[in-house]
Design a protein around this motif. Sequence first.
Motif, PDB file in Angstrom:
ATOM      1  N   UNK A  54       2.957  -0.973  -7.457  1.00 32.88           N
ATOM      2  CA  UNK A  54       2.812  -0.533  -6.071  1.00 32.88           C
ATOM      3  C   UNK A  54       3.174   0.947  -5.943  1.00 32.88           C
ATOM      4  N   UNK A  55       4.284   1.342  -6.558  1.00 36.68           N
ATOM      5  CA  UNK A  55       4.692   2.744  -6.510  1.00 36.68           C
ATOM      6  C   UNK A  55       3.626   3.626  -7.166  1.00 36.68           C
ATOM      7  N   UNK A  56       3.145   3.226  -8.327  1.00 35.01           N
ATOM      8  CA  UNK A  56       2.103   3.979  -9.028  1.00 35.01           C
ATOM      9  C   UNK A  56       0.837   4.066  -8.171  1.00 35.01           C
ATOM     10  N   UNK A  57       0.527   2.997  -7.478  1.00 35.03           N
ATOM     11  CA  UNK A  57      -0.665   2.970  -6.628  1.00 35.03           C
ATOM     12  C   UNK A  57      -0.548   3.942  -5.458  1.00 35.03           C
ATOM     13  N   UNK A  58       0.634   4.038  -4.854  1.00 30.95           N
ATOM     14  CA  UNK A  58       0.802   4.974  -3.750  1.00 30.95           C
ATOM     15  C   UNK A  58       0.790   6.428  -4.231  1.00 30.95           C
ATOM     16  N   UNK A  59       1.227   6.651  -5.446  1.00 32.79           N
ATOM     17  CA  UNK A  59       1.082   7.988  -6.025  1.00 32.79           C
ATOM     18  C   UNK A  59      -0.404   8.307  -6.181  1.00 32.79           C
TER      19      UNK A  59
END
Length: 191
Positions: A54-59
């Motif tokens: 999820x964090x990688x996706x928002x980046x």
Amino acid sequence: MRTPTTDTELMLLLDRIAAREDKALRLLYDETASRLYGLALRILGNKAWAEDVLQDSFVAIWRHAGSYRDSLSPPLAWMGMLVRSRALDFLRRRKAERLDQHAVVDDMDDLPQGDEAQGPLQSVEASEQATVLQQCMERLQQAQRQVVSLAYLRDLSHSELASHFQLPLGTVKTWMRRSLEQLRKCMDRHV
């Protein structure tokens, strides 16, 4: 309880993110993170992994918001595709890491012996094949050569390549297919 965010509101947030508004990313996160986390969790089956994806996706959303096209898909579907792609890439990396861990030689008896051991002739043949492959790679157009090289040397997926080169996914897939076919034919002629 808040009403669900409309596609129009999400598109406006993506436009603001493309203009590098931090606050817009925070608002988009607040509105969509729970749904996107649920998608990642369903694919990965592990809470910590889903949080990482999820964090990688928002980046990625921050980086690529400017490439979003509302004519191609609704905003939540586009973001879901990013999450799905990163989750599947994560699983592929985990699988590769597990395979690498099993490839460790535990005992000298596991090393190739006799006919299995690579002798000077096999080393020369491997070196010749590497030289031919290099020559065949040089025959590819520069853009296709870069796509193939990044795909195999850095283990990038088609979607990551499309994102990296800012090209449509279909173009990257076509270049890969054609380039690999061209390499196969070139190698067949020399081997």
